[in-house]
Structures are given as structure tokens and as C-alpha cells.
Design a protein around this motif. Structure first.
Motif, PDB file in Angstrom:
ATOM      1  N   SER A 189       0.826  -1.201   0.000  1.00  0.00           N
ATOM      2  CA  SER A 189       0.000   0.000   0.000  1.00  0.00           C
ATOM      3  C   SER A 189       0.864   1.257   0.000  1.00  0.00           C
ATOM      4  N   ALA A 190       0.332   2.315  -0.582  1.00  0.00           N
ATOM      5  CA  ALA A 190       1.021   3.603  -0.576  1.00  0.00           C
ATOM      6  C   ALA A 190       1.204   4.102   0.849  1.00  0.00           C
ATOM      7  N   GLU A 191       0.200   3.863   1.701  1.00  0.00           N
ATOM      8  CA  GLU A 191       0.286   4.307   3.095  1.00  0.00           C
ATOM      9  C   GLU A 191       1.505   3.693   3.790  1.00  0.00           C
ATOM     10  N   SER A 192       1.718   2.395   3.569  1.00  0.00           N
ATOM     11  CA  SER A 192       2.829   1.701   4.206  1.00  0.00           C
ATOM     12  C   SER A 192       4.173   2.228   3.711  1.00  0.00           C
ATOM     13  N   VAL A 193       4.282   2.438   2.411  1.00  0.00           N
ATOM     14  CA  VAL A 193       5.539   2.915   1.832  1.00  0.00           C
ATOM     15  C   VAL A 193       5.920   4.268   2.416  1.00  0.00           C
ATOM     16  N   VAL A 194       4.969   5.178   2.468  1.00  0.00           N
ATOM     17  CA  VAL A 194       5.252   6.526   2.954  1.00  0.00           C
ATOM     18  C   VAL A 194       5.566   6.512   4.446  1.00  0.00           C
ATOM     19  N   ALA A 195       4.842   5.693   5.208  1.00  0.00           N
ATOM     20  CA  ALA A 195       5.134   5.587   6.637  1.00  0.00           C
ATOM     21  C   ALA A 195       6.568   5.105   6.860  1.00  0.00           C
ATOM     22  N   GLN A 196       6.991   4.104   6.086  1.00  0.00           N
ATOM     23  CA  GLN A 196       8.357   3.609   6.215  1.00  0.00           C
ATOM     24  C   GLN A 196       9.375   4.662   5.788  1.00  0.00           C
ATOM     25  N   ALA A 197       9.016   5.430   4.752  1.00  0.00           N
ATOM     26  CA  ALA A 197       9.927   6.471   4.284  1.00  0.00           C
ATOM     27  C   ALA A 197      10.155   7.534   5.351  1.00  0.00           C
ATOM     28  N   TYR A 198       9.075   8.000   5.970  1.00  0.00           N
ATOM     29  CA  TYR A 198       9.221   9.025   6.999  1.00  0.00           C
ATOM     30  C   TYR A 198       9.878   8.465   8.265  1.00  0.00           C
ATOM     31  N   ASP A 199       9.651   7.194   8.565  1.00  0.00           N
ATOM     32  CA  ASP A 199      10.392   6.577   9.663  1.00  0.00           C
ATOM     33  C   ASP A 199      11.888   6.577   9.354  1.00  0.00           C
ATOM     34  N   GLY A 200      12.223   6.353   8.075  1.00  0.00           N
ATOM     35  CA  GLY A 200      13.624   6.383   7.662  1.00  0.00           C
ATOM     36  C   GLY A 200      14.238   7.760   7.823  1.00  0.00           C
ATOM     37  N   VAL A 201      13.448   8.795   7.555  1.00  0.00           N
ATOM     38  CA  VAL A 201      13.919  10.164   7.793  1.00  0.00           C
ATOM     39  C   VAL A 201      14.260  10.339   9.268  1.00  0.00           C
ATOM     40  N   ALA A 202      13.371   9.845  10.117  1.00  0.00           N
ATOM     41  CA  ALA A 202      13.579   9.967  11.571  1.00  0.00           C
ATOM     42  C   ALA A 202      14.796   9.190  12.035  1.00  0.00           C
ATOM     43  N   ASP A 203      15.007   8.016  11.450  1.00  0.00           N
ATOM     44  CA  ASP A 203      16.056   7.115  11.914  1.00  0.00           C
ATOM     45  C   ASP A 203      17.419   7.418  11.299  1.00  0.00           C
ATOM     46  N   GLY A 204      17.463   8.339  10.329  1.00  0.00           N
ATOM     47  CA  GLY A 204      18.724   8.632   9.666  1.00  0.00           C
ATOM     48  C   GLY A 204      19.169   7.544   8.720  1.00  0.00           C
ATOM     49  N   ALA A 205      18.200   6.848   8.118  1.00  0.00           N
ATOM     50  CA  ALA A 205      18.523   5.756   7.188  1.00  0.00           C
ATOM     51  C   ALA A 205      19.180   6.304   5.926  1.00  0.00           C
ATOM     52  N   LEU A 206      19.990   5.468   5.298  1.00  0.00           N
ATOM     53  CA  LEU A 206      20.545   5.807   3.988  1.00  0.00           C
ATOM     54  C   LEU A 206      19.658   5.261   2.878  1.00  0.00           C
ATOM     55  N   GLU A 207      19.080   4.091   3.113  1.00  0.00           N
ATOM     56  CA  GLU A 207      18.118   3.502   2.188  1.00  0.00           C
ATOM     57  C   GLU A 207      16.927   2.985   2.967  1.00  0.00           C
ATOM     58  N   VAL A 208      15.747   3.155   2.393  1.00  0.00           N
ATOM     59  CA  VAL A 208      14.525   2.582   2.944  1.00  0.00           C
ATOM     60  C   VAL A 208      14.036   1.537   1.956  1.00  0.00           C
ATOM     61  N   LEU A 209      13.964   0.293   2.399  1.00  0.00           N
ATOM     62  CA  LEU A 209      13.491  -0.811   1.567  1.00  0.00           C
ATOM     63  C   LEU A 209      12.075  -1.110   2.021  1.00  0.00           C
ATOM     64  N   ALA A 210      11.093  -0.724   1.207  1.00  0.00           N
ATOM     65  CA  ALA A 210       9.726  -0.587   1.709  1.00  0.00           C
ATOM     66  C   ALA A 210       8.809  -1.773   1.458  1.00  0.00           C
TER      67      ALA A 210
END
Length: 241
Positions: A189-210
Motif C-alpha cells: 500500500s502507498a500508506e505503508s511505503v510513505v510511513a516507512q519512508a518518513y520513519d527512515g527520515v527519523a532514523d537517519g537511514a541511507l536507504e529505505v526498503l519498503a
């Protein structure tokens, strides 16, 4: 919910699409102060925290104008892109150029236009929406353009490090949006992808594999080519005749 965008100013390209609309809404849900919703044609939004912005990725003038208008942005979400029907690396060169002009040159153009803006606002974050197709052998201009943008994203991470800008690549397979309606395959789902992306912003991720297929593919990247590509061939049966 991880409220990590409190007080931030976000710009989302391709804001009227399935993922784009989620990027806009979830930014607000997570506390963003303002979201610039960038689209090729003017959009209509009712929330006063959303500021419409006209931006065609293929126009150098649009990118420059957008950066001057949205000079308070500290999180750029480079989401816009195209995946033309009938896309093929053996197809018309003009169509391949159009795909690259949007997905590669356009995305890079916006990133470069906003780099000084991010620097002026403390460094900020650049999130590029890529695709697991960048790591596959699917014979499309879309996949090739995303592979080029994955490489450029890694280059931007090094290029912008000195100014304090954090660069993230978002990689995912099939997302349940209007762009993928023609494919009858499992989708995230688009909702899941975006939630993971913003979590990655918070966590300082280099890549988000959604999604799980993307995580599986990433884990196989060190596999010998003689093993990896036959496995990929089998995975792509639903997409390549």
C-alpha cells in the motif's frame, strides 16, 4: 506514530499521485509546519498548511522558480516520475529520452536546485523515490532511469555531506497506485511505503526498503551473476513475455 516532522517544512513533487498524496498527508499527520504540494498543473487543497506549487520536472525554469518560492524547505521529497505503458529499452529513442528526462534529469535537477535551500535551512533531508527496478534486469527505460538515479542519489549523498544534508534512497517494488493498475501482481500500500519512508527520515537511514521483495532482492546483491540473474529472470515472469 513517530512524530518526527514537528515544525519541518516539506516539499513533495508529484503530490497529486497515489504516493504523492500520502507524502503530503502523512507529513501533516507527523507535525510538519507546511507542505509544498508540487504538481505540473495547479492543484486544489483545503488544508491551509498545504501550499500548491507548479513544478514540471522537465523545466529548468520551473525548478529554479520553485526553489526561490519554497526557500524555507528543509525536507525535499523527490517523488514525481513516469512509467509509460509499452516502455522498452528496445523502444523508440524519443520515449526513452522522455522517461530519462523526467525520472533522472528532472529528479536530479530539482535536487540540485534545492541543495542551496536545504543548506540554508540547516542541511535538511533529501529523499529520492527510486525503485527496486533499479536493481533488476527488467528491460525498460523506467528501470534504467531509476538505476541511474540510484547511482546519482549515492553521489548526492557524498556531494552534499559537507553542507549537512542527509540523502535517502527509497526503494520499493509494486505499490498499489494508479500507475500500477495494469499489473495483476501483489502490491504494497502507498500508506505503508510513505510511513516507512518518513520513519527512515527519523532514523537517519541511507536507504529505505519498503517491501519484502525489495528487501529480499537487496540481500541477494552480493550473489554471483550466474546465480542472481537466472533468479531475477524467474521473478520477472509476470512482466516480461
Amino acid at each position: 506514530m513517530n512524530q518526527t516532522l514537528d515544525g519541518r517544512t516539506v516539499l513533495v513533487t508529484g503530490a497529486n499521485g497515489g504516493l504523492g498524496a500520502q507524502f503530503v498527508q502523512q507529513a501533516l499527520d507527523r507535525g510538519a509546519r507546511k507542505v509544498y504540494a508540487a504538481t505540473r498543473s495547479p492543484g486544489r487543497w483545503t488544508d491551509p498548511r498545504i501550499q500548491p506549487l507548479t513544478l514540471d520536472l522537465t523545466s529548468p525554469d520551473d525548478a529554479t522558480r520553485a526553489a526561490a518560492t519554497a526557500s524555507d524547505v528543509d525536507l525535499l521529497v523527490n517523488n514525481a516520475g513516469i512509467a509509460p505503458a509499452g516502455d522498452s529499452v528496445a523502444g523508440p529513442e524519443d520515449e526513452l529520452r522522455r522517461t530519462f528526462e523526467t525520472n533522472f534529469f528532472g529528479t536530479l535537477r530539482v535536487a540540485n536546485a534545492f541543495a542551496p535551500v536545504l543548506a540554508a535551512n540547516g542541511g535538511g533531508t533529501l529523499l529520492n523515490n527510486l525503485s527496486a527496478a533499479a536493481w533488476s534486469n527488467v528491460p525498460t527505460g523506467y528501470a534504467a532511469s531509476k538505476a541511474a538515479m540510484w547511482s546519482a542519489t549515492n553521489g548526492l549523498r557524498l556531494q552534499l555531506r559537507a553542507q549537512g544534508t542527509h540523502v535517502i534512497g527509497l526503494l520499493v517494488g509494486m505499490v498499489d497506485t494508479p500507475m500500477t493498475q495494469r499489473w495483476d501482481v501483489p502490491k504494497v500500500s502507498a500508506e505503508s511505503v510513505v510511513a516507512q519512508a518518513y520513519d527512515g527520515v527519523a532514523d537517519g537511514a541511507l536507504e529505505v526498503l519498503a517491501d519484502e521483495p525489495t528487501r529480499d532482492l537487496r540481500s541477494r546483491m552480493g550473489t554471483r551473476a550466474e546465480e542472481l540473474y537466472p533468479w531475477l529472470d524467474a521473478q520477472l515472469g509476470a512482466f516480461v513475455p
